[in-house]
Design a protein around this motif. Structure first.
Motif, PDB file in Angstrom:
ATOM      1  N   LYS B  27       0.838  -1.177   0.000  1.00 29.40           N
ATOM      2  CA  LYS B  27       0.000   0.000   0.000  1.00 29.40           C
ATOM      3  C   LYS B  27       0.886   1.244   0.000  1.00 29.40           C
ATOM      4  O   LYS B  27       1.821   1.339   0.797  1.00 29.40           O
ATOM      5  CB  LYS B  27      -0.886  -0.028   1.251  1.00 29.40           C
ATOM      6  CG  LYS B  27      -2.133   0.789   1.147  1.00 29.40           C
ATOM      7  CD  LYS B  27      -3.050   0.549   2.343  1.00 29.40           C
ATOM      8  CE  LYS B  27      -4.006  -0.604   2.117  1.00 29.40           C
ATOM      9  NZ  LYS B  27      -5.037  -0.710   3.168  1.00 29.40           N
ATOM     10  N   ASP B  30      -1.998   5.073   0.932  1.00 27.99           N
ATOM     11  CA  ASP B  30      -3.298   4.446   1.206  1.00 27.99           C
ATOM     12  C   ASP B  30      -3.937   3.758  -0.004  1.00 27.99           C
ATOM     13  O   ASP B  30      -5.115   3.379   0.055  1.00 27.99           O
ATOM     14  CB  ASP B  30      -4.280   5.477   1.792  1.00 27.99           C
ATOM     15  CG  ASP B  30      -5.192   4.844   2.814  1.00 27.99           C
ATOM     16  OD1 ASP B  30      -4.743   3.915   3.507  1.00 27.99           O
ATOM     17  OD2 ASP B  30      -6.354   5.246   2.912  1.00 27.99           O
ATOM     18  N   PRO B  32      -3.830   0.466  -2.518  1.00 28.26           N
ATOM     19  CA  PRO B  32      -3.197  -0.852  -2.695  1.00 28.26           C
ATOM     20  C   PRO B  32      -2.587  -0.950  -4.099  1.00 28.26           C
ATOM     21  O   PRO B  32      -3.253  -0.626  -5.090  1.00 28.26           O
ATOM     22  CB  PRO B  32      -4.368  -1.825  -2.546  1.00 28.26           C
ATOM     23  CG  PRO B  32      -5.580  -1.039  -2.951  1.00 28.26           C
ATOM     24  CD  PRO B  32      -5.298   0.402  -2.585  1.00 28.26           C
ATOM     25  N   ASP B  48      -4.186  -2.327  -7.140  1.00 29.02           N
ATOM     26  CA  ASP B  48      -4.312  -3.751  -6.803  1.00 29.02           C
ATOM     27  C   ASP B  48      -5.760  -4.138  -6.505  1.00 29.02           C
ATOM     28  O   ASP B  48      -6.067  -4.669  -5.427  1.00 29.02           O
ATOM     29  CB  ASP B  48      -3.397  -4.063  -5.614  1.00 29.02           C
ATOM     30  CG  ASP B  48      -3.284  -5.557  -5.365  1.00 29.02           C
ATOM     31  OD1 ASP B  48      -3.650  -6.345  -6.261  1.00 29.02           O
ATOM     32  OD2 ASP B  48      -2.847  -5.926  -4.266  1.00 29.02           O
TER      33      ASP B  48
ATOM     34  N   ARG C 303     -10.498  -5.258   0.088  1.00 31.07           N
ATOM     35  CA  ARG C 303     -10.270  -4.243  -0.941  1.00 31.07           C
ATOM     36  C   ARG C 303     -11.443  -3.274  -1.052  1.00 31.07           C
ATOM     37  O   ARG C 303     -11.281  -2.145  -1.489  1.00 31.07           O
ATOM     38  CB  ARG C 303     -10.042  -4.897  -2.302  1.00 31.07           C
ATOM     39  CG  ARG C 303      -8.651  -5.415  -2.520  1.00 31.07           C
ATOM     40  CD  ARG C 303      -7.640  -4.287  -2.606  1.00 31.07           C
ATOM     41  NE  ARG C 303      -6.290  -4.806  -2.800  1.00 31.07           N
ATOM     42  CZ  ARG C 303      -5.456  -5.116  -1.823  1.00 31.07           C
ATOM     43  NH1 ARG C 303      -5.819  -4.949  -0.563  1.00 31.07           N
ATOM     44  NH2 ARG C 303      -4.245  -5.569  -2.083  1.00 31.07           N
ATOM     45  N   LYS C 305     -13.114  -2.104   1.416  1.00 29.97           N
ATOM     46  CA  LYS C 305     -12.998  -1.182   2.563  1.00 29.97           C
ATOM     47  C   LYS C 305     -14.345  -0.698   3.091  1.00 29.97           C
ATOM     48  O   LYS C 305     -14.507   0.491   3.379  1.00 29.97           O
ATOM     49  CB  LYS C 305     -12.144   0.026   2.164  1.00 29.97           C
ATOM     50  CG  LYS C 305     -10.698  -0.333   1.899  1.00 29.97           C
ATOM     51  CD  LYS C 305      -9.874   0.864   1.491  1.00 29.97           C
ATOM     52  CE  LYS C 305      -9.460   1.734   2.654  1.00 29.97           C
ATOM     53  NZ  LYS C 305      -8.426   2.722   2.292  1.00 29.97           N
TER      54      LYS C 305
END
Lengths: 343, 343, 343
Positions: B27, B30, B32, B48, C303, C305
């Motif tokens: 990361k 913040d 990925p 990602d 991912r 979040k």
């Protein structure tokens, strides 16, 4: 809403937790505090955050009664005033908050509110612990993940022993007996006088072989969360002044809104020189508190999911009387203190 | 407020961390990112997260220079454009963000801002690392639970070594010497010239037996958080151009607002073919960083409880000059970048 | 937004998870529930929080078909009504919510919505599991840290097997074949008929040595998250009614918005008395689910979040048709249920 009573003495540590050459870091009322002893042995309590770059002072070192930040070397006296700045002159404002402390009853007490109001006051009276011999004394500490008032509730409603501690303190006598609750200037008294009752398992273990017993349990609460218990039993009909009493203090100090420092201490008015009995009782008590009370109280907290106690509309039972009156009195004290501070 | 400088090169990994046939998930600011090498060995950096069902591409596999999502098989080229859709035609918009990368100074650099602005630019100049031999080079990586600027502060105020590293880098010479801070186009320079000082413990260990030494420490900072240090010492009075210097880079890359990738690399201008000395220095440095700096910086972060640095009104000391000017300059760069982006 | 379909049956546990003398604590739709069996063996589901002081009832004990709080002894019948209060009279309002349950298909089902609407209804029909022999049956349970619809998506888009399970269920036949999706009163049907395809690895392992096979996979979904799959294969050109089928149920129950109880059960229409084959298949399936599906689904969740699925604008592929139509249908059911409740 982070509402604690501020202008009162909280027990912060047992005396042996703060040694001569080490700093104890402990959070009290959600404030990080660095505790250490000055050269005369008096306990100093400073806000545990250097005003320069916010490093914990507790990671620093002690020298000449001052604590020196381990990051850039600022040194602070026990008043919180900066007295060493290796980088230049010391500004007038360079200081950390310092909190009044008292050492009493083998404990270190701290005043988190307005220091002026602490002057001339003393930690609450714990009469059983004035004159203590090692062979009749033990203390302990547990950290619990729950609001401190859940720990207070636990002590103030001793009917819980009948269900949570059936093999030791249980037996039903607390549930069958209505506690007398008396409010007074200094706090609140709860008395269970269980006459002509079946003995509790622990009373039998302690040698009370009578089929029926007369027992007494007298709690004194003082704000915010300090309780002593005097408890004993005699064969039914025996004059109670021939009986022996266990004397225990339960003292809770909020770490945060959702965690508590739980201190307990014990003594007794008999066999005060029997160190073996003393150890046995202490071990048994610590086991009950840590394996039975603590998990239940933490489970309550989890089920409450951070919601305020009254907002969940708890069902009130007869046995709640003392705990509820204490909660209301304390809420009122917190409200009045906040009003006074706002004036 | 998640405010990072965007239009600049961040060090994302050391070259050896991204191998030919594996994907590195890391990361950055913040976001990925999946890092891998294409068939020519160039490092690709893709967001990602598959645009189909948000699976991490880093859990997929590499084939023909493309990364194939391990969940439903979409394949993405190094541009981020989808080039394989086993389920039908490829929509024009089917892609993931791709980030410019550069491989330089044995590191992989990434540009997280507007890719157009990356064109024609290079990662910041690290002059000591242009011409490196293995026997005079080492690098390392630590992940820290703290805001990246706390790591920058740590380097820019070297007086901390006198308190945090008393047995190696300490001794007081940094504290006794005021650093010269010079702002310039490319960043900021901090110079400590400690003349006629007692040697640091580590200088003694390194064979400097003179009672007094002349030492120099020259930091070059460039935005946002890239620093090199040139540092050495000679017996007091010796011409400094006869001295040997250690050359170290400290490079911080924000993982999140509250965690940091801390990269460091080291070389020297002497004994460059001595691999044994090289290992010894590297091991010592990694130990100091991980056992002394990292815990202190993470403790600062914990004490700040997520509050913004300036809002806590830090006390300013003489030794903060460089760190404070760097913070202000960087804040201004972030502000200007945000303004430009809003136009 | 905590939006679950309320008025429907959720699978809460497999029958063997709720034994005669123990209480199972499990969270369903973010509500803590205490499950236990009454004296007749019927499963009771009570809100797992005593109305007195919020202790979990699951930490209490069972006696005479009632659960007794382990803290202060209140006892509750299977209706949730308090029937034992050792501290005084029982107020009319002293009760905990009780949830309708059914035991069916070796599972315990719970109705979290309006109990009145549960009357006369049954858990959804799982035809393959009506008449089960032990030697042709297995079931399992996984807890996953992801929204339950990500688990549903996983089943409804079986093309994922070609990429996530290449060594067992993969091979590409699902990806090469467009599923037929049919909406109907009771839910939705997805059919993959893969004619003249290369066998999947697992089909070969199961003895299908033909070079080309005809296979069928038929999913029946019913709201909110209950699916059965009938799947089998024959050498290409063989009449499919000569084929053998595996019959599997995938049933997801939300624990919270971000975690799921994933139940699966399996049977088959051949070799139903071969316990050895049965164990082998069960072990293989549990391995694939726990080592391949679960980590991928939890990675998706990470991912995302915590953002809502549609807000992330997922790219839609042909293979998503079933999953997307199911999501839309379920969203509509939840919306209508909320509207009806608001009237």
């Amino acid at each position: 809403m982070m509402a604690f009573l501020k202008n009162c003495w909280y027990l912060a540590a047992w005396d042996h937790e703060i040694q001569a050459s080490a700093i104890l870091a402990r959070k009290i009322l959600d404030q990080p505090i660095a505790f250490y002893r000055d050269e005369a042995g008096a306990v100093v309590a400073l806000h545990d955050r250097c005003p320069h770059r916010f490093a914990p002072l507790s990671k620093g070192k002690l020298e000449g009664g001052a604590v020196h930040c381990g990051y850039h070397g600022l040194g602070f006296a026990s008043t919180g005033k900066c007295i060493v700045n290796p980088h230049g002159p010391i500004g007038n404002n360079l200081s950390v908050p310092s909190y009044p402390t008292k050492e009493k009853y083998r404990g270190i007490w701290i005043w988190m509110g307005d220091p002026v109001l602490a002057e001339g006051t003393e930690p609450p009276c714990l009469p059983f612990f004035e004159d203590i011999v090692d062979s009749a004394y033990s203390n302990g500490y547990l950290r619990g993940e729950a609001h401190y008032m859940l720990f207070v509730d636990n002590v103030l409603d001793l009917t819980h022993t009948d269900y949570l501690h059936p093999d030791t303190l249980g037996g039903g006598s607390y549930t069958r007996t209505r506690a007398t609750v008396t409010e007074h200037d200094k706090g609140m008294s709860l008395h269970w006088h269980c006459w002509n009752e079946v003995p509790q398992p622990i009373q039998r273990m302690n040698g009370l072989t009578a089929e029926r017993v007369d027992s007494w349990t007298e709690i004194e609460w003082s704000a915010p969360s300090i309780m002593t218990i005097r408890n004993g039993a005699v064969p039914a009909g025996t004059p109670v002044d021939e009986g022996k009493s266990f004397l225990v203090a339960h003292i809770m100090t909020p770490e945060t809104e959702a965690s508590t420092h739980y201190f307990f201490a014990a003594t007794r008015d008999f066999a005060r020189d029997d160190a073996e009995v003393n150890s046995k009782i202490a071990a048994n008590r610590a086991k009950i508190f840590s394996l039975e009370d603590l998990p239940m109280i933490e489970a309550q907290q989890a089920r409450m999911k951070g919601q305020e106690f009254w907002s969940l509309k708890p069902a009130l039972l007869r046995s709640d009387e003392g705990a509820v009156r204490v909660r209301r009195r304390l809420d009122e004290m917190i409200r009045m203190e906040a009003e006074a501070a706002a004036r």
